[in-house]
Each structure stands twice: as C-alpha cells, then as structure tokens.
Scaffold this active site. Structure first.
Site, PDB file in Angstrom:
ATOM      1  N   SER A 186       1.493  -4.480   6.713  1.00 59.28           N
ATOM      2  CA  SER A 186       1.913  -5.840   6.366  1.00 59.28           C
ATOM      3  C   SER A 186       1.926  -6.687   7.625  1.00 59.28           C
ATOM      4  O   SER A 186       1.111  -6.713   8.497  1.00 59.28           O
ATOM      5  CB  SER A 186       3.057  -6.037   5.494  1.00 59.28           C
ATOM      6  OG  SER A 186       3.089  -7.173   4.652  1.00 59.28           O
ATOM      7  N   ASP A 201      -3.837  -6.510  -3.837  1.00 54.54           N
ATOM      8  CA  ASP A 201      -3.009  -7.073  -3.131  1.00 54.54           C
ATOM      9  C   ASP A 201      -3.210  -8.467  -2.918  1.00 54.54           C
ATOM     10  O   ASP A 201      -4.311  -8.739  -2.681  1.00 54.54           O
ATOM     11  CB  ASP A 201      -2.964  -6.200  -1.614  1.00 54.54           C
ATOM     12  CG  ASP A 201      -1.924  -6.918  -0.580  1.00 54.54           C
ATOM     13  OD1 ASP A 201      -1.242  -7.540  -0.923  1.00 54.54           O
ATOM     14  OD2 ASP A 201      -2.540  -6.119   0.562  1.00 54.54           O
TER      15      ASP A 201
END
Length: 327
Positions: free
Chosen positions: A171, A270
């Site tokens: 991330s 995602d």
C-alpha cells in the site's frame, strides 16, 4: 437546559482534521488512530514459527528504528537474502511494531528463509511527508552500511547476504518502495551495495486524471485523494507530485529505477488495483532494463496477505515472493 455551543469554551477538545474511521486530529494536538493494531514486543524463537525478532535503533535524530526478523537457520544454511520492508497504513498509521505486521512477518520469514528489516518511519500528520520517505532511505543506508568493516548488527553480519538486498512494502509502503528505488537509481548506497529486487504489493499511486474504475466516480472525494492531501499538504503539484504520480509532467523517467527486478502485486477487488497495473505498464514501457513481473489475485481485496498471512491466498503469495527472493 440546552448545552452551550462548544465554541464558547476555548479549552474544549475539538476535531480539527480527520479521515473518518481512520484518524482524528484534535485541537490540543492529540491524534487518535482507531484502526491501528496494538504494539507487541519482539520475540526470540517464536513458538509457532521459530522466527526470532528484536528491535534496533538506526538513528537518534531523527528517531528511526526497525524490527529485524531472523529465520530459524540450520548449520547448513548459507547466508540468506535481506528484505528491507516499509509497512502500509497510508503514511499515517500502523507500525513495524504492530501486532498486524509482527504476525505477518513471523509467518513470512519462516516460509521465505530471509532476514527482514521492517523499518519504523515517522508518520503524518505529526511528521508530514517527505519525512517518511527520508527515514526509509536512511534505514536502507544503515542496512547497506552493515556490510562494512565496523558493523553493529550481528544478525545481518553473520547471516545476511549483501549481494541479495531487496526492498518491499504494501500500500503506502509499496509507494515508498518505488520512491526508494528511484532514489537508488541516482544515489549510491554505502559500501557499493545494490538493490537486487523490489516488491510492490498493492502500491498506492494517484494522479489528477482518473483511470479504470476511477472513471465516473466522485474521484476527488475518494480515500486515496483524501489521504495524500492529509499526509503531504504542501506537496508540489498536489496529487501530480512525482512521488505519487510517477507519470506526472516533469517526473524522472522510470527507466532510472535502481534495481534489477520488480514484482508488482495487485488484488482484483482492491480499490487501487488499477493503479498498480497502471504502474506496471508504465515501467514496462519506460525502457527500464530489469526483469518485471505482475501478479494478480482476482478474488482478494487490499493487502489480504497482511491481514490473513495463513490463508490459502496469503500462503500462495508468500510462496511466490519466496521464489522472487531466492531465484
């Protein structure tokens, strides 16, 4: 009797900035991070995995530290790869010392047979970017320096292979990986150490123009947009700063990435999946001379492997990354 409006009480603690459910900043300067997992201590010979861990200080000013993980090695083992890792959490929460990452790395290190140095970098809003980027570069420099004549960390000296140094992150940490690799393309690390490979897991990138699933949404109200403006409010170019948008006008060429191989991992469910693929395609077209790989897990969501390292999908990704570290 109705309560008086809080504004007439100058000492009343009020929220002055927030990303709902993630972080709240109060008028007295205190910060709450509701989603952050508790910190846990390191452990020697973890009972489930045999992995040992300890905390180390890299720099006193600024304060930079790390948790280092050592796999259970047999006397036949040669020196093993070193992975310098940058945790996720939007640059504003989570920690190298959190329960979430400690559990993940006990599993990961036991399977991958690699040393992990999980860097603890300063977080926004107390320390806005680029502080976190700079801290991670210092952490990598420190690891490289351990290959010199006067090292201080015995686990790295005795068991680390400085010809196989990797960087990795998920991330926001995946974004850090990109920026560290770009910096390594321009600046030498101590002792001639090179980054062999980079792991970008579900990396966080953005631009002022929407792509893929972002098109047709309230793009500027999205979490990725809110996060960047929160953690780097003074960023030149805003979301088109090259640290967030590697294809921004004036951004350095991705051909300058300072490593020999890269794997970009994405997840089909995602929210930022398309940005990971976008980054992969941009590197592919840049003229960069390394080995590039894309891996997608269609039915999983953001950083599933961090939350569930023992799941079938989590173990599958660990096996893939183990091959990446050892091939």
């Amino acid at each position: 009797m109705a309560s008086a409006p809080p504004s007439i009480y100058p000492n009343t603690k009020q929220i002055v900035a927030e990303i709902p459910t993630y972080i709240r900043v109060f008028s007295d300067g205190t910060v709450e991070r509701p989603r952050e997992t508790p910190f846990v201590p390191p452990s020697l010979d973890d009972p489930n995995t045999g992995v040992s861990s300890k905390d180390i200080v890299i720099s006193q000013n600024p304060t930079i530290s790390a948790r280092i993980y050592l796999p259970k090695l047999t006397h036949q083992d040669n020196k093993v790869p070193i992975l310098v890792y940058f945790h996720g959490g939007g640059f504003f929460f989570e920690s190298a010392f959190s329960q979430l990452y400690h559990h993940h790395f006990n599993n990961f290190v036991s399977q991958s047979n690699a040393i992990v140095v999980s860097a603890e970098y300063r977080l926004a809003p107390e320390h806005p970017l680029p502080a976190g980027y700079n801290d991670c570069w210092v952490a990598l420099q420190w690891v490289a320096s351990q290959s010199a004549n006067n090292p201080t960390e015995p686990w790295l000296i005795q068991h680390g292979d400085f010809n196989r140094v990797f960087i990795g992150g998920d991330s926001a940490g995946g974004n850090i990986v990109h920026n560290i690799a770009m910096r390594a393309g321009k600046e030498d690390l101590p002792c001639g150490v090179k980054i062999l490979g980079a792991i970008c897991s579900h990396p966080y990138f953005l631009s002022s123009y929407p792509i893929g699933s972002e098109i047709g949404t309230r793009f500027e109200d999205s979490l990725p947009y809110l996060v960047w403006n929160f953690v780097y409010p003074s960023a030149p170019g805003g979301v088109d700063n090259p640290m967030l948008n590697p294809l921004a006008p004036g951004a350095p060429s991705l051909a300058e990435l300072g490593c020999s191989k890269i794997i970009v991992c994405v997840a089909g469910k995602d929210q930022i999946r398309d940005r990971g693929v976008w980054y992969y395609e941009a590197v592919k077209k840049s003229g960069w001379q390394g080995k590039l790989e894309l891996f997608e897990e269609d039915e999983e969501d953001h950083v599933y492997h961090i939350f569930h390292p023992e799941s079938e999908s989590g173990m599958k990704l660990i096996k893939l990354l183990t091959l990446f570290l050892h091939e």
